[in-house]
Structure formats: structure tokens, C-alpha cells
Design a protein around this motif. Structure first.
Motif, PDB file in Angstrom:
ATOM      1  N   LEU A   1      -5.392   4.609   1.420  1.00 15.62           N
ATOM      2  CA  LEU A   1      -5.630   4.033   0.103  1.00 15.62           C
ATOM      3  C   LEU A   1      -7.063   4.311  -0.344  1.00 15.62           C
ATOM      4  CD1 LEU A   1      -4.741   2.267  -2.293  1.00 15.62           C
ATOM      5  CD2 LEU A   1      -5.377   0.259  -0.918  1.00 15.62           C
ATOM      6  N   LYS A   2      -7.999   4.156   0.570  1.00 14.14           N
ATOM      7  CA  LYS A   2      -9.407   4.415   0.270  1.00 14.14           C
ATOM      8  C   LYS A   2      -9.597   5.868  -0.186  1.00 14.14           C
ATOM      9  CE  LYS A   2     -13.708   4.561   2.883  1.00 14.14           C
ATOM     10  NZ  LYS A   2     -14.289   4.279   4.196  1.00 14.14           N
TER      11      LYS A   2
ATOM     12  N   THR B   1      -8.515  -1.051  -5.909  1.00 14.40           N
ATOM     13  CA  THR B   1      -9.667  -1.557  -5.143  1.00 14.40           C
ATOM     14  C   THR B   1      -9.430  -3.003  -4.709  1.00 14.40           C
ATOM     15  OG1 THR B   1     -10.842  -2.095  -7.211  1.00 14.40           O
ATOM     16  CG2 THR B   1     -11.372   0.028  -6.145  1.00 14.40           C
TER      17      THR B   1
ATOM     18  N   HIS C   1     -16.095   4.808  -3.573  1.00 13.77           N
ATOM     19  CA  HIS C   1     -15.950   5.315  -2.205  1.00 13.77           C
ATOM     20  C   HIS C   1     -17.316   5.560  -1.573  1.00 13.77           C
ATOM     21  CE1 HIS C   1     -15.161   8.264   0.983  1.00 13.77           C
ATOM     22  NE2 HIS C   1     -13.992   7.636   1.112  1.00 13.77           N
TER      23      HIS C   1
ATOM     24  N   ILE D   1       0.841  -1.203   0.000  1.00 14.84           N
ATOM     25  CA  ILE D   1       0.000   0.000   0.000  1.00 14.84           C
ATOM     26  C   ILE D   1       0.870   1.245   0.000  1.00 14.84           C
ATOM     27  CG2 ILE D   1      -1.611   1.370   1.398  1.00 14.84           C
ATOM     28  CD1 ILE D   1      -2.890  -1.293   2.262  1.00 14.84           C
TER      29      ILE D   1
ATOM     30  N   HIS E   1      -7.239  -2.761  -1.738  1.00 13.81           N
ATOM     31  CA  HIS E   1      -8.025  -2.333  -0.575  1.00 13.81           C
ATOM     32  C   HIS E   1      -8.795  -3.512   0.016  1.00 13.81           C
ATOM     33  CE1 HIS E   1     -11.464  -0.509   1.536  1.00 13.81           C
ATOM     34  NE2 HIS E   1     -10.592   0.439   1.849  1.00 13.81           N
TER      35      HIS E   1
ATOM     36  N   SER F   1      -6.442  -5.948   1.676  1.00 17.19           N
ATOM     37  CA  SER F   1      -5.962  -5.384   2.936  1.00 17.19           C
ATOM     38  C   SER F   1      -6.967  -5.626   4.062  1.00 17.19           C
ATOM     39  CB  SER F   1      -5.701  -3.893   2.762  1.00 17.19           C
ATOM     40  OG  SER F   1      -5.287  -3.329   3.961  1.00 17.19           O
ATOM     41  N   HIS F   2      -8.243  -5.462   3.768  1.00 15.45           N
ATOM     42  CA  HIS F   2      -9.281  -5.726   4.779  1.00 15.45           C
ATOM     43  C   HIS F   2      -9.285  -7.199   5.189  1.00 15.45           C
ATOM     44  CE1 HIS F   2     -11.622  -2.194   5.773  1.00 15.45           C
ATOM     45  NE2 HIS F   2     -11.369  -1.753   4.553  1.00 15.45           N
TER      46      HIS F   2
ATOM     47  N   THR G   1      -4.659   1.579   4.857  1.00 15.69           N
ATOM     48  CA  THR G   1      -5.835   1.189   4.077  1.00 15.69           C
ATOM     49  C   THR G   1      -6.803   2.361   3.968  1.00 15.69           C
ATOM     50  OG1 THR G   1      -5.571  -1.103   4.811  1.00 15.69           O
ATOM     51  CG2 THR G   1      -7.714  -0.505   3.910  1.00 15.69           C
TER      52      THR G   1
END
Length: 197
Positions: free
Chosen positions: A165-166, A67, A181, A50, A70, A73-74, A162
Motif C-alpha cells: 500500500l505504501k 494514507t 512516502h 488493503i 496505511h 493498518s500500522h 501495508t
């Protein structure tokens, strides 16, 4: 991990204290021990990935790649939090075992003062055994605390990146990024409302 493995070789008071850990606590500790390094490496790798992509991000940057990163990452953070729950359960068992050991040691010390010669010898042996056990469990507790705190710090850093990144996807990927978003925020809001009920 001492109190998970050692019941096999322990005797007397120490064996009784160590056997008080539930199977769930033992499983949680084994999960923590076996998965900790792998999860920590994955968290660090995602965090670096990231970081790299945030530095390089531009308006025309690959929306789908970001995306996916992202989402990934979650998933990594969720996996790490599940493992941290195992650490919490195992750590709680370690504290309980230590408390039992100190309580039993104090009981034996009290009995020592009023016992006969042969009993004193037996109590002193148990107290020495408890002292060794307490030392090993305290060492284990300290190591586990350090490992747990290190992983938690990495996960918090990953979560912060994260979030960056979002925001970068929203700000740098045009209409697609803003739409993505907004949908993400709406889902998060719906989840918060559902949990509040």
C-alpha cells in the motif's frame, strides 16, 4: 487457560505448581484470551481492505483515504504485536509450569521406590494428579501455539500488504504520494538511528 483458572480447585503438588505463575503472567494470559479473536478479526479485516484497494487503485485514487488506511493498518499491527507479547509471556509461563510438573513427577517417582506402603499410596495419588495436569497443560500449550502462530501469520501478511500500500501511494498518487512516502521514509530512518544509539 487451564493453569490460570484451575488453582482455585487444584490441590497438593499441582496447586503449588500452578500458583507459581506470576500475576503479570496471569494478566498476560487473560489479555491473550480476551482480546485474541477481536484483534485477529481486525487484522484480517484490514488485510482484506488493503487487498481490495490495491486491486482498485489508480492514479487518481483518493490519497487521503489510502494514507488513512496505511496509518490505520500500522495501528492494528502494533496492537496485534502487543497482544503477541502477552502470548509470549503466557507461553513462557506454560513451559515453566510444565517443566516444574515434570520435575516434581520425577522426584515423586524416585521417592516411590524407597518409600513405605502408605507413602507409596500418597505418591501414586500425586503422580496421577500430575499426569492429568500435565496432559491438560500440554493440550493448552498446543492450542495456544496454534492460535499464536495463526495471528502472527496474519500480522505478517498485513505488514506485507501495508508495504505494498505504501508503494502504491508513492506510485499512484502523484506528487502528494511521492512527498508523503519520502517523509515517511525519513521518519523511519530517524527512528532506526535513534534506536541504534
Amino acid at each position: 487457560m487451564f493453569w490460570i483458572v484451575a488453582p482455585i480447585v487444584a490441590v497438593g503438588v499441582v496447586a503449588a505448581i500452578m500458583s507459581s505463575a506470576s500475576e503479570g503472567e496471569r494478566v498476560a494470559r487473560r489479555n491473550w484470551e480476551s482480546k485474541r479473536e477481536e484483534v485477529k478479526k481486525t487484522v484480517e479485516e484490514h488485510r482484506r481492505n488493503i487487498e481490495t484497494h490495491l486491486r482498485q487503485a489508480q492514479q487518481s485514487y483518493d490519497f487521503h483515504f489510502l494514507t488513512d488506511l496505511h496509518f490505520s493498518s500500522h495501528r492494528v499491527a502494533d496492537s496485534a504485536y502487543k497482544l503477541l507479547n502477552d502470548a509470549r509471556e503466557s507461553f513462557g509461563a506454560t513451559i515453566r509450569i510444565l517443566n516444574q510438573a515434570f520435575t516434581k513427577k520425577n522426584e515423586l517417582k524416585s521417592k516411590l521406590e524407597t518409600s513405605g506402603r502408605e507413602q507409596k499410596k500418597e505418591y501414586l495419588t500425586e503422580i496421577r494428579s500430575l499426569n492429568d495436569f500435565i496432559g491438560k497443560v500440554l493440550e493448552d500449550k498446543k492450542t495456544m501455539e496454534s492460535q499464536r502462530d495463526g495471528l502472527l501469520a496474519e500480522v505478517k501478511r498485513l505488514n506485507a500488504q501495508t508495504a505494498e500500500l505504501k508503494a502504491a501511494i508513492r506510485d499512484r498518487c502523484g506528487e502528494k504520494g511521492r512527498d508523503w512516502h519520502q517523509r515517511l521514509e525519513q521518519r523511519a530512518q530517524a527512528n532506526r538511528l535513534r534506536r541504534a544509539k
